[in-house]
Design a protein around this motif. Structure first.
Motif: not given
Length: 538
Positions: A70-80
């Motif tokens: 699974x590939x993605x980009x976060x626009x800012x830090x996050x708990x996933x």
């Protein structure tokens, strides 16, 4: 239903969904973080139909297509948090089978999932954060005309399905096989005449009717293979199954109906309910992570008759509806023509059906019929043809054929053609089998021949039935006799077993419960069916 090309719909690659929910710390008023460029792959060679939103994996431990990335980009830090959950019908709860939680910085990321060999056929990902706001990707139920916003994984073993619902005895049949195994072994079997067949017998039992054939595929499969299967040495009409195995213990199955070379070779036709088989087939061929069936969601209005089946390649609840009866036919030496719903559809008139057959038996759940089939079976009855319905909820929905698809249109009774006018009974209630009960004999006095030699008399009980039940209605033909009743079986509704005759010579039996055929190994039930068989074929 959105298609990804003809081969993708035939391939039977088993569906799984990746859905993502993201949450994390965010400045006030900025909203929760977002996933950008969400996509998936198997890290290697795509299978036919794969897209940036759909990947095929085959978790057999050979290092090829063993994992989903699974590939993605976060626009800012996050708990996933990523959760893999098995999906079935929308109205049933899902089951978590894998989860991981991570704190990720802004920027690109890859999360890998390596399924176990025992991963359920249909799975879905849900990603969840625990702080701040949250966003959901891809975990919505199916909606008509719209796909999930998340990612889809097809978990593939060996998927096999014949391109037609039946083939003539002595000819060739074409099977579509989807797998990345290098070598496979194919062999055709008939069903063993076991007193109580089980799913395990379908996997390991059966009687070989042809020698095994080994195929060297030489290179990794990236599309379905179409193989011609010769059954020239199989002399009889019947229900068979093709078993496909690989060296890494993957197995696929495909049911094969061999119809007679010419209809009417025997005076009894057994119609296998192939439309209902596919309606209850929860295989996900369109890649939205939910089974392609109106039993999964009202968003689905059509089912594809070409799909291979889940449940080891055999139809859902097959044992309840067909297998026990087929085993009984073989043990008792009955000579019959086996045909599919498609074969019945191709018969031009009820007069032709009557010329070919004295008795037509519907052993399973013949719920979905076209107007043509309803017309010719009614005409057949009016000409003195005999009918035996060994299940319940028959001739309930009108369907329309659209190429390889059937579309559910409307209940027949809502169209002014209540099924009880043909069958003698019609559907009144159903559940998931949580409550089942006994039949109590009511008609031993009025219809003594039916119960002769069974040891049953009025007030006697037998069987254990339920799931879906029928009862008489105002439209039932005059003189419809009650043979047995299960009072208050589902709520306030009774289940009723009936029989009627007409002045033209028609004789019609209706079991009134969906799982009646599963009890045919009870000596009293077996004798009851023998008595009916003698009466209806005389």
């Amino acid at each position: 239903m959105r298609k990804r090309g003809a081969q993708a719909t035939i391939s039977a690659a088993i569906g799984a969904v990746v859905a993502a929910l993201i949450a994390g710390s965010a400045p006030a008023g900025a909203g929760p973080p977002r996933l950008l460029g969400l996509r998936i792959s198997n890290g290697g060679t795509p299978f036919a139909g794969d897209t940036p939103l759909l990947a095929t994996v085959s978790p057999n431990g050979d290092g090829f297509r063993d994992r989903a990335l699974i590939r993605f980009k976060l626009d800012r830090s996050a708990s996933v948090e990523v959760r893999v959950v098995a999906t079935d019908e929308v109205r049933r709860p899902v089951k978590t089978i894998w989860t991981t939680r991570r704190r990720l910085a802004a920027g690109p990321h890859t999360i890998g999932w390596r399924p176990a060999r025992t991963t359920p056929d249909l799975v879905r990902f849900l990603v969840e954060g625990r702080t701040g706001g949250r966003r959901v990707y891809g975990f919505e139920p199916p909606r008509r005309g719209r796909f999930t916003s998340g990612l889809v994984v097809r978990v593939q073993g060996i998927d096999a399905g014949f391109l037609a619902r039946s083939y003539p005895v002595g000819g060739d049949a074409t099977v579509a096989i989807s797998t990345d195994a290098r070598r496979i072994r194919l062999q055709l079997f008939s069903f063993a005449t076991l007193p109580r067949p089980t799913v395990r017998d379908l996997r390991t039992g059966g009687v070989a009717v042809a020698p095994a054939v080994r195929l060297d595929l030489q290179h990794r499969g990236s599309a379905p293979r179409f193989v011609q299967i010769s059954h020239a040495g199989v002399p009889e009409s019947g229900l068979y199954f093709l078993r496909v195995t690989s060296g890494d213990r993957r197995v696929g199955y495909a049911p094969l109906i061999l119809r007679p070379r010419k209809l009417g070779e025997h005076r009894v036709a057994v119609v296998l309910s192939t439309n209902t088989w596919q309606a209850y087939n929860f295989l996900d061929a369109n890649g939205d992570g939910w089974g392609d069936s109106w039993y999964v969601s009202g968003a689905t209005r059509v089912v594809d008759l070409r799909r291979p089946f889940l449940d080891f390649g055999v139809p859902f609840r097959f044992r309840d509806w067909d297998l026990s009866f087929i085993s009984w036919l073989r043990r008792t030496g009955k000579q019959v023509d086996y045909i599919s719903d498609d074969d019945l559809q191709r018969i031009r008139t009820g007069d032709t059906l009557r010329r070919n057959y004295d008795l037509v038996v519907f052993p399973g759940h013949e719920e979905y019929v076209s107007d043509h089939v309803y017309d010719i079976v009614t005409r057949y009855r009016d000409l003195g043809g005999r009918l035996m319905f060994l299940s319940a909820n028959n001739f309930f929905w009108k369907v329309r054929r659209e190429g390889s698809l059937i579309r559910r249109v409307q209940m027949w009774r809502a169209l002014g053609r209540p099924e009880a006018a043909l069958v003698g009974t019609q559907w009144v209630a159903s559940n998931y089998g949580s409550v089942q009960g006994l039949y109590t004999v009511q008609g031993a006095g009025s219809t003594p021949w039916a119960f002769a030699g069974t040891g049953l008399r009025n007030g006697s009980t037998f069987g254990r039935y339920g799931i879906e039940i029928d009862a008489r209605a105002p439209s039932s033909p005059p003189g419809t006799r009650l043979l047995a009743r299960s009072p208050g079986l589902i709520g306030t509704h009774d289940a009723e077993m009936t029989y009627y005759e007409t002045g033209a010579g028609a004789r019609v039996f209706a079991a009134g419960v969906v799982n009646f055929a599963a009890s045919i190994n009870d000596p009293a039930v077996s004798r009851l069916v023998e008595n009916l068989w003698d009466r209806l074929t005389r």
